[in-house]
Design a protein around this motif. Structure first.
Motif: not given
Length: 389
Positions: A79-85, A169-176, A195-205, A217-218
Motif C-alpha cells: 500500500t503506497g504512501l502509507a507514511g502520509l496517513f 484529481q478533485r481533491n488536488g492530490f498530486s505531488r506537490p 499534528a503529525g503532518y506538520l511535524k514530519h512534513g511530506t513523506p519521502m519515497f 526534497d520529498a
C-alpha cells in the motif's frame, strides 16, 4: 479504537482521523468506481455451506507458502504512501506482520527503505518492484532487496499507464499537493493527523531518493518517480528480473489465463491474481471471477495467490475453497495503522484472524487443508466443476 469490531468499523475510524484528501486516496478507485463494487460483490455472491457434527474443538489456521509456515492464510499487500496517513506507517505494518507471523509486502511507493525492512523483518518482508524506465534503477533495487535478505520479490505488472483516479484529481492530490482553501480548512478538523503532518512534513519515497537529482526534497523525488513509473514492461523484462533475483519471484496483477501460462513457462514461482484493488481499470472483472480459469490453466505449476476485495475472514476462506493458496489485504491494515499506528495494524490483523477462526468453526473445518469446493454452494453443476481445484 473503542467500538471497533470489524474492518468496516476500522474504516469509519480512519475516516474520522484523516482529512478527506488522505482518506479518499485510500478509499478511492478509478473513474466511476464500479470496480470497487465488483470486487466486494464477487465474494458476497458466494455462500459457505456448513458441515456439522465435526470436532472443531481445536482449529488451526496456519498456512504454508513458499516453504514457510505462517500463522494465518493472509498477508499485508503493498500500500503506497502509507507514511502520509501516519508517519512511519510502513515499518509499523512490517513490525505488526512480523509479530503476527504473516508476510508483509513493502510497496514500491513506500516511505521507508528496503534496508529498513531488511533490518526489521527480513523473514517476513517482501518487496514490490515498480519497474523504472531507467533499467539500471530497477536492477539496483533488486540488488538492494537481495542484499537486505528479503525472501520474495513481487513484480507489479498492472500499471502500464497512470490510472484515472478522479477522486484524487478533485481533491488536488498530486505531488506537490495542490491544497485548495477548502481542503486546508477541512484538514483543520483532523488535528491528530495534522499534528503529525506538520511535524514530519511530506513523506519521502525513500527507495527512490538515491536515484533522484542530488539534494531533491520529498516533492522533487515524487516528481522524479512520476517520470520513471508506469514504465513499459514486456516478457523480456520478466525474464531479466527472474535471472537477477535469486529467490522467490512473484508477479502481481495477472488477470488473464494466457499471461498466467506464460509466467509459469518462464520460471515464475507464483502469481497474485489482482486488479490492483480496483485502482487501475474500472471495468476489469474481479480477481475472484477470473481465478478458476487461471487455476485450471496452470494447475500446480505455480503458487496462486489473490488480493482485491478481501474484507472479512470469510472472504479469505472462500478464496481458499476455490484453490487460492494465500490472500493479501491492503485497505484493512492501512485503516488500522492510520487509526492506531502499530497497535491499529495489529488490531486489524487480529480482527481478520478471529473471523477466520470463527468461520472455520461455523462451517466445520478444523484445518485449512480440509477446505475445498464442497464448502461452497453450487447452484449449478457447471459452477461446481468450474470452481473445483
Amino acid at each position: 479504537m473503542d467500538g471497533v469490531y470489524n474492518v468496516d468499523d476500522m474504516r469509519r475510524a480512519a475516516k474520522r482521523r484523516l482529512p478527506k484528501i488522505a482518506f479518499d486516496f485510500i478509499e478511492g478507485g478509478v473513474e466511476d468506481e464500479d470496480g470497487l463494487i465488483t470486487n466486494e460483490q464477487a465474494f458476497r455472491q458466494q455462500r459457505l455451506v456448513p458441515r456439522y457434527l465435526v470436532d472443531i474443538s481445536t482449529r488451526d489456521q496456519s498456512a504454508t507458502l513458499f516453504g514457510r509456515t505462517y500463522a494465518s492464510p493472509f498477508g499485508i499487500a503493498p500500500t503506497g504512501l502509507a507514511g502520509l496517513f501516519r508517519p512511519g506507517a510502513d515499518l509499523m505494518l512490517a513490525e505488526a506482520a512480523r509479530d503476527a507471523n504473516i508476510p508483509f509486502i513493502m510497496s514500491g511507493s513506500s516511505t521507508a527503505s528496503i534496508e529498513d525492512l531488511g533490518k526489521l523483518a527480513p523473514e517476513h518482508g517482501w518487496y514490490q518492484l515498480y519497474a523504472a524506465r531507467d533499467k539500471k534503477i530497477s536492477e539496483d533495487m533488486i540488488r538492494r532487496a537481495d542484499a537486505a535478505g528479503l525472501s520474495t520479490l513481487v513484480l507489479t505488472v498492472d500499471v502500464p499507464v497512470h490510472s484515472n483516479r478522479e477522486r484524487n484529481q478533485r481533491n488536488g492530490f498530486s505531488r506537490p499537493l495542490k491544497l485548495s482553501l477548502a481542503t486546508r480548512l477541512e484538514a483543520l478538523r483532523h488535528p491528530g493527523w495534522l499534528a503529525g503532518y506538520l511535524k514530519h512534513g511530506t513523506p519521502m519515497f525513500s527507495n527512490w531518493a538515491p536515484y533522484a537529482p542530488k539534494g531533491a526534497d520529498a516533492d522533487a523525488v515524487a516528481a522524479f518517480v512520476a517520470t520513471q513509473t508506469a514504465a513499459p514492461l514486456t516478457w523480456q523484462d520478466v525474464e531479466r528480473f527472474r535471472r537477477l533475483w535469486p529467490r522467490t519471484f512473484v508477479i502481481k496483477g495477472v488477470m488473464h489465463t494466457d499471461d498466467a501460462v506464460r509466467a509459469a513457462s518462464l520460471g515464475v514461482d507464483g502469481i497474485m491474481v489482482s486488479n490492483h484493488g480496483a485502482r487501475q481499470l474500472d471495468r476489469a472483472p474481479s480477481p475472484l471471477e477470473v481465478f478458476p480459469a487461471i487455476r485450471d490453466a496452470v494447475g500446480d505449476r505455480m503458487t496462486l495467490m489473490l488480493d482485491s476485495g478481501v474484507r472479512r475472514g470469510a472472504d479469505a476462506l472462500i478464496a481458499l475453497c476455490m484453490g487460492v493458496k494465500f490472500v493479501f489485504v491492503g485497505r484493512a491494515t492501512l485503516y488500522g495503522v492510520a487509526v492506531g499506528g502499530r497497535a491499529g495494524a495489529t488490531a486489524a490483523i487480529n480482527i481478520l484472524r478471529r473471523e477466520i477462526d470463527l468461520t472455520m468453526g461455523q462451517i466445520g473445518c478444523p484445518r485449512l487443508d480440509q477446505l475445498g469446493p464442497d464448502f461452497l454452494l453450487r447452484e449449478r453443476e457447471d459452477d461446481w466443476r468450474r470452481n473445483r481445484p
